[in-house]
Write a protein that holds these residues in place. Structure first.
Motif, PDB file in Angstrom:
ATOM      1  N   GLY A  16       0.801  -1.220   0.000  1.00 34.47           N
ATOM      2  CA  GLY A  16       0.000   0.000   0.000  1.00 34.47           C
ATOM      3  C   GLY A  16       0.827   1.260   0.000  1.00 34.47           C
ATOM      4  N   ILE A  17       2.048   1.183  -0.548  1.00 34.17           N
ATOM      5  CA  ILE A  17       2.928   2.352  -0.610  1.00 34.17           C
ATOM      6  C   ILE A  17       2.484   3.257  -1.752  1.00 34.17           C
ATOM      7  N   ALA A  18       2.371   4.551  -1.476  1.00 32.70           N
ATOM      8  CA  ALA A  18       1.945   5.517  -2.491  1.00 32.70           C
ATOM      9  C   ALA A  18       3.103   5.819  -3.434  1.00 32.70           C
ATOM     10  N   ALA A  19       2.876   5.615  -4.717  1.00 26.00           N
ATOM     11  CA  ALA A  19       3.861   5.914  -5.762  1.00 26.00           C
ATOM     12  C   ALA A  19       3.112   5.957  -7.084  1.00 26.00           C
ATOM     13  N   ARG A  20       3.789   6.438  -8.118  1.00 26.98           N
ATOM     14  CA  ARG A  20       3.172   6.518  -9.440  1.00 26.98           C
ATOM     15  C   ARG A  20       4.098   5.944 -10.499  1.00 26.98           C
ATOM     16  N   ALA A  21       3.472   5.412 -11.542  1.00 27.15           N
ATOM     17  CA  ALA A  21       4.214   4.985 -12.721  1.00 27.15           C
ATOM     18  C   ALA A  21       4.147   6.099 -13.751  1.00 27.15           C
ATOM     19  N   HIS A  22       5.305   6.525 -14.255  1.00 22.21           N
ATOM     20  CA  HIS A  22       5.298   7.564 -15.291  1.00 22.21           C
ATOM     21  C   HIS A  22       4.524   7.084 -16.516  1.00 22.21           C
ATOM     22  N   THR A  23       4.759   5.834 -16.928  1.00 17.02           N
ATOM     23  CA  THR A  23       4.039   5.232 -18.046  1.00 17.02           C
ATOM     24  C   THR A  23       3.778   3.769 -17.720  1.00 17.02           C
ATOM     25  N   LEU A  24       2.557   3.302 -17.995  1.00 18.67           N
ATOM     26  CA  LEU A  24       2.178   1.930 -17.700  1.00 18.67           C
ATOM     27  C   LEU A  24       1.453   1.319 -18.897  1.00 18.67           C
ATOM     28  N   VAL A  25       1.826   0.102 -19.242  1.00 16.40           N
ATOM     29  CA  VAL A  25       1.155  -0.651 -20.313  1.00 16.40           C
ATOM     30  C   VAL A  25       0.505  -1.876 -19.697  1.00 16.40           C
ATOM     31  N   ARG A  26      -0.781  -2.057 -19.963  1.00 16.14           N
ATOM     32  CA  ARG A  26      -1.495  -3.236 -19.466  1.00 16.14           C
ATOM     33  C   ARG A  26      -1.309  -4.377 -20.466  1.00 16.14           C
ATOM     34  N   VAL A  27      -0.590  -5.407 -20.033  1.00 13.18           N
ATOM     35  CA  VAL A  27      -0.287  -6.551 -20.902  1.00 13.18           C
ATOM     36  C   VAL A  27      -1.375  -7.597 -20.717  1.00 13.18           C
ATOM     37  N   ARG A  28      -2.246  -7.718 -21.740  1.00 11.03           N
ATOM     38  CA  ARG A  28      -3.353  -8.668 -21.668  1.00 11.03           C
ATOM     39  C   ARG A  28      -3.212  -9.802 -22.668  1.00 11.03           C
ATOM     40  N   ALA A  29      -2.137  -9.770 -23.437  1.00 10.43           N
ATOM     41  CA  ALA A  29      -1.804 -10.841 -24.376  1.00 10.43           C
ATOM     42  C   ALA A  29      -0.330 -10.691 -24.731  1.00 10.43           C
ATOM     43  N   PRO A  30       0.341 -11.773 -25.140  1.00  9.06           N
ATOM     44  CA  PRO A  30       1.748 -11.658 -25.539  1.00  9.06           C
ATOM     45  C   PRO A  30       1.968 -10.624 -26.635  1.00  9.06           C
ATOM     46  N   GLN A  31       0.980 -10.429 -27.475  1.00  3.93           N
ATOM     47  CA  GLN A  31       1.108  -9.458 -28.559  1.00  3.93           C
ATOM     48  C   GLN A  31       1.314  -8.044 -28.023  1.00  3.93           C
ATOM     49  N   ASP A  32       0.773  -7.750 -26.850  1.00  2.00           N
ATOM     50  CA  ASP A  32       0.955  -6.413 -26.274  1.00  2.00           C
ATOM     51  C   ASP A  32       2.431  -6.126 -26.013  1.00  2.00           C
ATOM     52  N   VAL A  33       3.178  -7.140 -25.584  1.00  2.00           N
ATOM     53  CA  VAL A  33       4.615  -6.956 -25.370  1.00  2.00           C
ATOM     54  C   VAL A  33       5.308  -6.701 -26.695  1.00  2.00           C
ATOM     55  N   GLN A  34       4.921  -7.440 -27.723  1.00  2.00           N
ATOM     56  CA  GLN A  34       5.526  -7.247 -29.041  1.00  2.00           C
ATOM     57  C   GLN A  34       5.183  -5.875 -29.613  1.00  2.00           C
ATOM     58  N   ASP A  35       3.975  -5.387 -29.311  1.00  2.00           N
ATOM     59  CA  ASP A  35       3.596  -4.037 -29.757  1.00  2.00           C
ATOM     60  C   ASP A  35       4.440  -2.972 -29.059  1.00  2.00           C
ATOM     61  N   VAL A  36       4.731  -3.194 -27.769  1.00  2.00           N
ATOM     62  CA  VAL A  36       5.617  -2.271 -27.043  1.00  2.00           C
ATOM     63  C   VAL A  36       6.978  -2.197 -27.723  1.00  2.00           C
ATOM     64  N   LEU A  37       7.510  -3.353 -28.080  1.00  2.00           N
ATOM     65  CA  LEU A  37       8.841  -3.410 -28.684  1.00  2.00           C
ATOM     66  C   LEU A  37       8.854  -2.869 -30.113  1.00  2.00           C
ATOM     67  N   ALA A  38       7.677  -2.799 -30.730  1.00  2.00           N
ATOM     68  CA  ALA A  38       7.589  -2.235 -32.083  1.00  2.00           C
ATOM     69  C   ALA A  38       7.410  -0.721 -32.053  1.00  2.00           C
ATOM     70  N   ASP A  39       7.134  -0.167 -30.868  1.00  2.00           N
ATOM     71  CA  ASP A  39       6.955   1.281 -30.735  1.00  2.00           C
ATOM     72  C   ASP A  39       8.322   1.923 -30.507  1.00  2.00           C
ATOM     73  N   PRO A  40       8.741   2.843 -31.360  1.00  2.00           N
ATOM     74  CA  PRO A  40      10.101   3.414 -31.268  1.00  2.00           C
ATOM     75  C   PRO A  40      10.406   4.040 -29.908  1.00  2.00           C
ATOM     76  N   LEU A  41       9.428   4.708 -29.293  1.00  2.00           N
ATOM     77  CA  LEU A  41       9.658   5.374 -28.018  1.00  2.00           C
ATOM     78  C   LEU A  41       9.634   4.380 -26.863  1.00  2.00           C
ATOM     79  N   LEU A  42       8.601   3.528 -26.820  1.00  2.00           N
ATOM     80  CA  LEU A  42       8.467   2.584 -25.721  1.00  2.00           C
ATOM     81  C   LEU A  42       9.576   1.535 -25.731  1.00  2.00           C
ATOM     82  N   ALA A  43       9.990   1.134 -26.914  1.00  2.00           N
ATOM     83  CA  ALA A  43      11.007   0.080 -27.024  1.00  2.00           C
ATOM     84  C   ALA A  43      12.321   0.496 -26.371  1.00  2.00           C
ATOM     85  N   ARG A  44      12.639   1.785 -26.407  1.00  2.00           N
ATOM     86  CA  ARG A  44      13.913   2.264 -25.858  1.00  2.00           C
ATOM     87  C   ARG A  44      13.891   2.422 -24.345  1.00  2.00           C
TER      88      ARG A  44
END
Length: 350
Positions: A16-44
């Motif tokens: 229950g520690i208060a903190a924030r994620a600057h950017t968060l991706v909800r991974v609901r299928a393996p394809q979501d991870v591959q989409d992250v890696l295909a995005d030039p900004l997110l991949a880096r």
């Protein structure tokens, strides 16, 4: 792929520690991870995988890209004459997966009931309780390479399981290690549940339950219920009192070290291991140093089980990760000064 900005994480970690994620991706299928890696900004971006948040201490806002694991689904993959292979999505709640297998008549995971967290985190930590570790029931897993996006599978030997340890907790070979820490995200886990099932009752708490009940040959469902009763009596519900479960690993020592400690502390709780070494109960060591019920700021030691550190703040004024780690370091110092043993924390500090 769902991308969110400035996401509060207080409800995503069991402390229950208060903190924030600057950017968060909800991974609901393996394809979501591959989409992250295909995005030039997110991949880096550096990446941090978040499951149920039951084994982490957040010491501030999370700057790496948070991959929130939410892959669901459970199924029977295969049945043979010897047993069942069951597969669960990494985003499933661990306890729900245990209950589901038992409801279908597939025993084997009952000793691991009520462990908080998600299925995907179980191999990372090689979770264990009451005489059973995940590696004892593990078949294989599927994961995605965070560099290439390729999917791959690992069996038990490739996971390099150890006591609360696996290949996923160590650095990559390129960084001077041998592991997959930061290089992969688990998407599915498979379990091997043998039809030649035997109850695991080696721990004192379960033996007491058997004696009290008079049931000499308990079923898997009965053991499940006993484990739940024992854990609820000893451990706080994270929904009521924020915590990360057992905060320290039970240390292992040589027979000579164990005898030396027994000579000074005859009541020390200890268990012999198959390799001849001894496992000491970290909670007993902490309790012997007088920490049960004590606090540092809003971080406290649970009054029923000294192995558990708790959040004594409120949702509006929560404990900080700094307070938790200050308390943890003070406990480590006390135990080392009295017993000569260095306690190792279980949670990942972020």
């Amino acid at each position: 792929m769902v991308v969110e900005k400035n996401v509060p994480l207080q409800g995503c970690n069991t402390f229950g520690i208060a903190a924030r994620a600057h950017t968060l991706v909800r991974v609901r299928a393996p394809q979501d991870v591959q989409d992250v890696l295909a995005d030039p900004l997110l991949a880096r971006s550096p990446k941090f995988v978040l499951g149920g948040g039951s084994n982490i201490v957040l010491t501030g806002d999370v700057e790496p890209l948070v991959l929130k694991m939410e892959i669901r689904g459970m199924r029977l993959l295969e049945e043979t004459d010897r047993g069942w292979i069951v597969e669960a999505g990494a985003g499933e709640a661990w306890h729900d997966a245990v209950a589901w297998t038992l409801a279908h008549g597939w025993p084997g995971l009952e000793n691991l009931a009520l462990i908080p967290g998600t299925v995907g985190a179980a191999p990372v930590q090689n979770i264990g309780a009451y005489g059973v570790e995940l590696q004892d029931r593990f078949h294989s897993l599927r994961a995605v390479d965070l560099d290439t996006g390729a999917t791959f599978e690992l069996d038990a030997s490739q996971c390099a399981f150890g006591y609360r340890d696996s290949v996923f907790k160590h650095r990559s070979p390129a960084a001077g290690g041998f592991g997959l820490a930061g290089r992969a995200i688990i998407t599915h886990v498979r379990f091997w549940l043998s039809k030649d099932w035997r109850p695991e009752l080696g721990y004192l708490d379960l033996e007491k339950k058997r004696e009290e009940s008079g049931i000499q040959q308990p079923s898997a469902q009965q053991i499940f219920e006993w484990v739940c009763e024992v854990r609820r009596a000893k451990l706080p519900d994270p929904a009521v009192v924020g915590n990360a479960g057992s905060f320290f690993k039970n240390p292992t020592v040589t027979p000579e070290q164990c005898q030396d400690i027994i000579a000074r502390e005859p009541k020390v709780v200890h268990y012999v291991l198959p390799d001849g070494r001894f496992k000491l109960a970290a909670g007993w060591l902490i309790d012997a140093c007088g920490w049960r019920g004590k606090s540092v700021g809003k971080a406290g030691v649970y009054d029923r089980q000294a192995l558990v550190l708790v959040n004594r703040g409120t949702p509006e004024a929560s404990v900080t990760g700094g307070e938790v780690m200050t308390l943890a370091r003070a406990i480590q110092t006390s135990v080392y000064e009295r017993f000569g043993i260095r306690l190792e924390p279980e949670p990942v500090v972020v």
